[in-house]
Write an enzyme that holds these catalytic residues in place. Structure first.
Site, PDB file in Angstrom:
ATOM      1  N   ARG A 159     -62.397 -75.254  19.610  1.00  0.00           N
ATOM      2  CA  ARG A 159     -61.180 -76.045  19.844  1.00  0.00           C
ATOM      3  C   ARG A 159     -61.153 -77.269  18.918  1.00  0.00           C
ATOM      4  O   ARG A 159     -60.102 -77.709  18.483  1.00  0.00           O
ATOM      5  CB  ARG A 159     -61.126 -76.501  21.302  1.00  0.00           C
ATOM      6  CG  ARG A 159     -61.000 -75.347  22.313  1.00  0.00           C
ATOM      7  CD  ARG A 159     -61.100 -75.887  23.737  1.00  0.00           C
ATOM      8  NE  ARG A 159     -60.943 -74.857  24.752  1.00  0.00           N
ATOM      9  CZ  ARG A 159     -61.945 -74.144  25.284  1.00  0.00           C
ATOM     10  NH1 ARG A 159     -63.184 -74.329  24.867  1.00  0.00           N
ATOM     11  NH2 ARG A 159     -61.719 -73.248  26.223  1.00  0.00           N
ATOM     12  N   ASP A 194     -60.522 -74.476  33.630  1.00  0.00           N
ATOM     13  CA  ASP A 194     -61.953 -74.150  33.603  1.00  0.00           C
ATOM     14  C   ASP A 194     -62.468 -73.887  35.019  1.00  0.00           C
ATOM     15  O   ASP A 194     -63.319 -73.017  35.233  1.00  0.00           O
ATOM     16  CB  ASP A 194     -62.737 -75.293  32.934  1.00  0.00           C
ATOM     17  CG  ASP A 194     -62.242 -75.564  31.523  1.00  0.00           C
ATOM     18  OD1 ASP A 194     -61.721 -74.623  30.890  1.00  0.00           O
ATOM     19  OD2 ASP A 194     -62.347 -76.719  31.052  1.00  0.00           O
ATOM     20  N   ARG A 237     -61.506 -70.456  36.072  1.00  0.00           N
ATOM     21  CA  ARG A 237     -62.409 -69.480  35.436  1.00  0.00           C
ATOM     22  C   ARG A 237     -63.776 -69.478  36.128  1.00  0.00           C
ATOM     23  O   ARG A 237     -64.416 -68.431  36.277  1.00  0.00           O
ATOM     24  CB  ARG A 237     -62.533 -69.805  33.939  1.00  0.00           C
ATOM     25  CG  ARG A 237     -61.241 -69.478  33.202  1.00  0.00           C
ATOM     26  CD  ARG A 237     -61.279 -69.844  31.732  1.00  0.00           C
ATOM     27  NE  ARG A 237     -60.073 -69.354  31.072  1.00  0.00           N
ATOM     28  CZ  ARG A 237     -59.606 -69.824  29.923  1.00  0.00           C
ATOM     29  NH1 ARG A 237     -60.224 -70.810  29.307  1.00  0.00           N
ATOM     30  NH2 ARG A 237     -58.516 -69.309  29.397  1.00  0.00           N
ATOM     31  N   HIS A 271     -63.465 -80.391  27.682  1.00  0.00           N
ATOM     32  CA  HIS A 271     -62.888 -79.031  27.648  1.00  0.00           C
ATOM     33  C   HIS A 271     -63.311 -78.362  26.338  1.00  0.00           C
ATOM     34  O   HIS A 271     -62.527 -78.223  25.406  1.00  0.00           O
ATOM     35  CB  HIS A 271     -61.365 -79.144  27.773  1.00  0.00           C
ATOM     36  CG  HIS A 271     -60.657 -77.820  27.735  1.00  0.00           C
ATOM     37  ND1 HIS A 271     -60.890 -76.826  28.651  1.00  0.00           N
ATOM     38  CD2 HIS A 271     -59.718 -77.333  26.884  1.00  0.00           C
ATOM     39  CE1 HIS A 271     -60.130 -75.794  28.366  1.00  0.00           C
ATOM     40  NE2 HIS A 271     -59.421 -76.067  27.291  1.00  0.00           N
TER      41      HIS A 271
END
Ligand SMILES: NC(=O)c1ccc[n+]([C@@H]2O[C@H](COP(=O)([O-])OP(=O)(O)OC[C@H]3O[C@@H](n4cnc5c(N)ncnc54)[C@H](O)[C@@H]3O)[C@@H](O)[C@H]2O)c1
Length: 308
Positions: free
Chosen positions: A88, A148, A151, A175
């Site tokens: 990212r 998150d 998940r 993140h």
């Protein structure tokens, strides 16, 4: 309740779709820089209204911020997503300029709005909005931890062979693939700590699978995921719009909480009509504390690439 979503791509459109399906907002404006794209997505979504029974009015505009005026909540999803093999953090070169420009246009037209930052690298983009605007810190929220955590719950349910509704857990920290801090010591199955059911090795595996959750999907899809990200954003928007006072892990500007200063990173917060109404300090295990500090170092390294 007027919500603007900038970026009518995969995540922006999915977020608009979930907001409309939940039927709590009067209006959603989708804005994109690509000519006609937001208009097309909005029209397609509006043609779901009679099928799915919602009254939210969705409109699309090409880069016309006057149509976003007086929004209560603005979501920023504009920018490039990662491709397989990318982190990212590698998106910062392109996305920082986009997020800076977009947030300034949004705030000019909706000075009282709560801003939710989704574009990656999200913690650094949230910090960028904080540093380049006069908005109070409670009105700048980064979305990452809610996704998150979803998940994490998916992986916990899989390991426990339990329905997801039986499982609770939260991910804080940055993140990023290495920065996420799944709070395994706090995770429960129907109020009983999951460590009662899973070995330390299995729990560590759950945490590792959670951290690479985004990368796993990017490899499968060829681009980053959108259903769960869109659903996670819509949960934050609903909590603010409906003043729900719900707790989510969100990226927020810290001033001493968790021993951290001058950084935006994921911690549990209470969301209500004022945006972030409270930062919740949770006691962490020694390992989680160390992981949180290392995560903050990673976010600071990326923040150092910003021109602010
Ligand atoms: N925070 C999270 O949990 C999370 C989760 C998933 C994706 N993301 C990030 O969200 C972003 C969007 O992902 P995506 O999959 O929707 O990408 P996408 O390419 O499908 O959509 C991005 C959209 O932004 C538009 N755009 C680009 N520059 C713009 C500008 N200046 N003004 C208005 N619109 C502009 C593009 O035209 C495009 O339609 C990426 O940065 C991705 O990494 C974050």
């Amino acid at each position: 309740m007027k919500v603007t979503v900038v970026g009518a791509g995969a995540v922006g459109a999915s977020c608009a779709e979930y907001i409309a399906f939940k039927n709590f907002a009067s209006e959603v404006v989708l804005l994109d820089i690509k000519e006609g794209y937001a208009e097309g997505k909005a029209m397609d979504l509006m043609q779901c209204a009679s099928l799915n029974g919602f009254d939210t009015k969705i409109t699309g505009v090409t880069n016309d911020y006057s149509k976003t005026a007086d929004s209560d909540i603005c979501v920023i999803t504009s920018g490039i997503p990662r491709k397989p093999g990318m982190t990212r953090e590698e998106l910062i070169g392109i996305n920082a300029g986009i997020v800076k420009d977009v947030s300034s246009n949004l705030i000019k037209n909706s000075p009282n709005a709560v801003i939710i930052v989704v574009s990656n690298p999200m913690d650094t983009m949230t910090y960028l909005v904080h540093k380049t605007s006069d908005l109070p810190k409670n009105k700048i929220i980064g979305m990452g931890g809610a996704l998150d955590s979803a998940r994490f719950k998916y992986r916990l349910a899989e390991a426990l062979d339990a329905p997801i509704s039986d499982v609770d857990g939260m991910v804080i920290g940055g993140h990023s693939d290495t920065g996420m801090v799944p709070l395994t010591s706090h995770a429960t199955r129907n109020s009983i700590k999951v460590s009662e059911f899973l070995s330390e090795d299995r729990l560590n595996q759950v945490a590792e699978d959670t951290k690479v959750g985004g990368a796993t999907l990017t490899k499968l899809l060829g681009t980053s995921a959108w259903y769960a990200p869109g659903a996670a954003v819509s949960g934050l928007v609903q909590a603010i719009a409906c003043d729900q006072k719900k707790m989510f892990p969100c990226s927020t500007f810290l001033e001493g909480e968790y021993g951290l200063n001058d950084i935006c990173i994921g911690v549990p917060v209470i969301l209500g009509k004022n945006g972030i109404e409270k930062i919740v300090d949770v006691p962490l295990s020694e390992a989680e504390k160390a992981h949180m500090q290392a995560s903050a170092e990673g976010v600071r390294k990326t923040n150092g690439l910003l021109d602010v």
